[in-house]
Design a protein around this motif. Structure first.
Motif, PDB file in Angstrom:
ATOM      1  N   UNK A  33      45.100  41.140  20.739  1.00 11.69           N
ATOM      2  CA  UNK A  33      44.001  41.057  21.710  1.00 11.69           C
ATOM      3  C   UNK A  33      44.396  41.715  23.022  1.00 11.69           C
ATOM      4  N   UNK A  34      43.446  42.451  23.578  1.00  9.66           N
ATOM      5  CA  UNK A  34      43.586  42.989  24.931  1.00  9.66           C
ATOM      6  C   UNK A  34      44.456  44.230  25.005  1.00  9.66           C
ATOM      7  N   UNK A  35      44.560  44.752  26.222  1.00  9.29           N
ATOM      8  CA  UNK A  35      45.326  45.970  26.468  1.00  9.29           C
ATOM      9  C   UNK A  35      46.787  45.804  26.081  1.00  9.29           C
ATOM     10  N   UNK A  55      48.919  42.818  23.990  1.00 11.20           N
ATOM     11  CA  UNK A  55      49.923  41.882  24.519  1.00 11.20           C
ATOM     12  C   UNK A  55      49.893  40.519  23.836  1.00 11.20           C
ATOM     13  N   UNK A  56      48.737  40.134  23.289  1.00  7.39           N
ATOM     14  CA  UNK A  56      48.675  38.857  22.573  1.00  7.39           C
ATOM     15  C   UNK A  56      48.540  39.115  21.085  1.00  7.39           C
ATOM     16  N   UNK A  57      49.340  38.399  20.307  1.00  9.23           N
ATOM     17  CA  UNK A  57      49.272  38.529  18.845  1.00  9.23           C
ATOM     18  C   UNK A  57      49.030  37.138  18.262  1.00  9.23           C
ATOM     19  N   UNK A  58      47.997  36.998  17.436  1.00 11.32           N
ATOM     20  CA  UNK A  58      47.663  35.690  16.860  1.00 11.32           C
ATOM     21  C   UNK A  58      48.692  35.307  15.806  1.00 11.32           C
ATOM     22  N   UNK A  59      49.312  34.130  15.986  1.00  8.64           N
ATOM     23  CA  UNK A  59      50.298  33.683  14.987  1.00  8.64           C
ATOM     24  C   UNK A  59      49.626  32.863  13.883  1.00  8.64           C
ATOM     25  N   UNK A  81      41.174  41.068  37.410  1.00  9.15           N
ATOM     26  CA  UNK A  81      42.036  41.236  38.601  1.00  9.15           C
ATOM     27  C   UNK A  81      41.278  41.840  39.765  1.00  9.15           C
ATOM     28  N   UNK A  82      40.184  42.557  39.495  1.00  9.30           N
ATOM     29  CA  UNK A  82      39.385  43.076  40.610  1.00  9.30           C
ATOM     30  C   UNK A  82      38.615  41.963  41.317  1.00  9.30           C
ATOM     31  N   UNK A  83      38.560  40.796  40.712  1.00 14.03           N
ATOM     32  CA  UNK A  83      37.911  39.657  41.359  1.00 14.03           C
ATOM     33  C   UNK A  83      38.937  38.768  42.054  1.00 14.03           C
ATOM     34  N   UNK A  84      40.216  39.061  41.858  1.00 16.79           N
ATOM     35  CA  UNK A  84      41.251  38.285  42.519  1.00 16.79           C
ATOM     36  C   UNK A  84      42.085  37.426  41.584  1.00 16.79           C
ATOM     37  N   UNK A  85      41.810  37.528  40.291  1.00 19.44           N
ATOM     38  CA  UNK A  85      42.660  36.821  39.324  1.00 19.44           C
ATOM     39  C   UNK A  85      43.671  37.848  38.832  1.00 19.44           C
ATOM     40  N   UNK A  86      44.815  37.893  39.485  1.00 17.16           N
ATOM     41  CA  UNK A  86      45.721  39.009  39.225  1.00 17.16           C
ATOM     42  C   UNK A  86      46.521  38.844  37.933  1.00 17.16           C
ATOM     43  N   UNK A  87      47.266  39.860  37.596  1.00 15.60           N
ATOM     44  CA  UNK A  87      47.935  39.889  36.294  1.00 15.60           C
ATOM     45  C   UNK A  87      48.971  38.793  36.116  1.00 15.60           C
ATOM     46  N   UNK A  88      49.409  38.242  37.230  1.00 12.94           N
ATOM     47  CA  UNK A  88      50.366  37.133  37.158  1.00 12.94           C
ATOM     48  C   UNK A  88      49.832  35.923  36.378  1.00 12.94           C
ATOM     49  N   UNK A 126      40.756  44.424  34.426  1.00 13.19           N
ATOM     50  CA  UNK A 126      40.133  44.568  35.740  1.00 13.19           C
ATOM     51  C   UNK A 126      38.927  43.634  35.895  1.00 13.19           C
ATOM     52  N   UNK A 127      38.109  43.561  34.849  1.00 10.89           N
ATOM     53  CA  UNK A 127      36.843  42.825  34.957  1.00 10.89           C
ATOM     54  C   UNK A 127      36.737  41.649  33.996  1.00 10.89           C
ATOM     55  N   UNK A 128      37.757  41.410  33.234  1.00  9.24           N
ATOM     56  CA  UNK A 128      37.684  40.347  32.218  1.00  9.24           C
ATOM     57  C   UNK A 128      39.026  39.680  32.016  1.00  9.24           C
TER      58      UNK A 128
END
Ligand code: PLP
Length: 369
Positions: A262-264, A267-271, A283-290, A313-315
């Protein structure tokens, strides 16, 4: 409040009133209250907040930059406004909009006096900032004679206040250092009182200073974070009410099979098989990658759902395996049952950075008035 239908930052003016009254109750009645509303009211809604604070009785506002002060004037705010960090290029605009500059160095004090003289001002109110240990802005103790000479040399300006800023007012381990800052400030002020022959107001306490150093309130206190509901420690947090709740909704639900990614950058793999939801905030809304990759989570119908994969950026995407929910359901990022301090900590930061970082793209909704 109706359920969210899109990403919104709900601002509770009732909570703001509660916080204002609580902080006020911690000062004597004759101490003035400066409400710090820089950075869009710590990322809330500066116009809505400032109007409510006028109603509540705030004596002064503080902003960081001149443009922020101009925006308040354009919104009809007539209360005195201190601009904490103006640059000399802004001085004409400051006078034009009846803003009051913090003057923190020989260069800016001199420049402001020149501008005020050119504009034929008489006793224009300015605020002299002293550096007592933060080493960020301000005249040092050694420079008081520069302040004295410049102030005495012109009738175009008059000091409305002397102030300083504490470096660690929330940190009990730094109590000795803080007391030394207060002591230095008092010494500087008394010296200048004598030499100038008048007494500008004194102020040094921010929110944690107000709570932890009641003997240092002087003539005015400056409160920012407390108004927005954060006390910088657990017991104070409990007496305050965070004014903001960041909400969004589920845009789409996906079912992943074991091994799906899932995602760019995948980075996530379903086990195992997973149910995921995609939310319209990034992250463009302020929820950064951290906050991504399982470090933080959100609340959905009262259940904790971790953010999985990289924040886009938007999701963001969340793991809702085992949670009963459907597309369109409301999601709480922070606020209410998920304290923003806790959410901020999951992203390795503090409430100040989290709330001021919610970008202007997010719709603000005022409630509780
Ligand atoms: C931002 C700021 C404040 C407000 O501090 P809080 O900790 O948010 O109460 C006060 N004084 C100065 C100089 C500031 O820059």
């Amino acid at each position: 409040m109706p359920k969210a239908r899109e990403t919104v930052l709900e601002i509770d003016l009732g909570a703001l009133a509660h916080n204002y009254n609580y902080i006020r109750s911690r000062t004597n009645d004759d101490v003035k209250f400066m409400a710090v509303v820089k950075a869009f009211g710590y990322g809330s809604d500066v116009t809505g907040i400032a109007k409510k604070l006028v109603e509540l009785g705030a004596d002064y506002f503080a902003v960081a930059y001149t443009s922020e002060g101009i925006a308040l004037r354009k919104a009809g705010i007539e209360t005195p406004i201190l601009v904490l960090h103006p640059q000399s290029i802004n001085f004409e605009a400051i006078i034009e909009h009846c803003l009051e500059p913090s003057l923190y160095s020989e260069f800016v004090l001199q420049k402001f006096i020149e501008t005020a003289e050119k504009q034929k001002q008489k006793e224009y109110p300015v605020h002299i900032k002293f550096n007592t240990g933060l080493n960020r802005l301000g005249f040092s103790e050694k420079e008081t004679s520069i302040v004295r000479d410049l102030l005495k040399g012109s009738t175009s300006v008059k000091a409305a206040s002397f102030f300083s800023h504490l470096a660690a007012s929330e940190d009990w381990r730094e109590r000795e250092f803080t007391l030394l800052q207060i002591h230095t400030f008092r010494k500087i002020a008394l010296k200048l009182y004598d030499e100038l022959g008048y007494r500008p107001m004194l102020h040094i306490c921010n929110t944690s200073g107000i709570i932890n150093y009641p003997k240092a309130h002087f003539d005015m206190v400056r409160s920012g974070i407390g108004l927005y509901g954060f006390g910088n420690d657990e017991p104070e947090d409990q007496k305050l009410k965070p004014i903001g709740t960041l909400k969004t909704i589920i845009s789409q639900i996906h079912h992943m099979q074991k091994g799906d990614t899932l995602g760019y950058n995948r980075a996530f793999k379903a086990d195992k098989s997973k149910k995921t939801a995609t939310l319209p905030i990034g992250h463009a809304d302020g929820i950064n990658r951290q906050y991504g990759n399982d470090r933080a989570g959100v609340l959905i119908n009262g259940n904790y759902a971790p953010i999985i994969g990289n924040v886009c950026m938007d999701m963001i995407m969340i793991d809702i395996t085992g949670i009963e929910c459907e597309e369109g359901d409301e999601v709480i990022i922070f606020g209410g049952p998920q304290h923003a301090t806790k959410f901020a900590a999951m992203g390795n930061t503090i409430s100040y950075e989290l709330i001021t970082g919610i970008s202007q793209r997010v719709k603000r909704v005022l409630i509780g008035n």
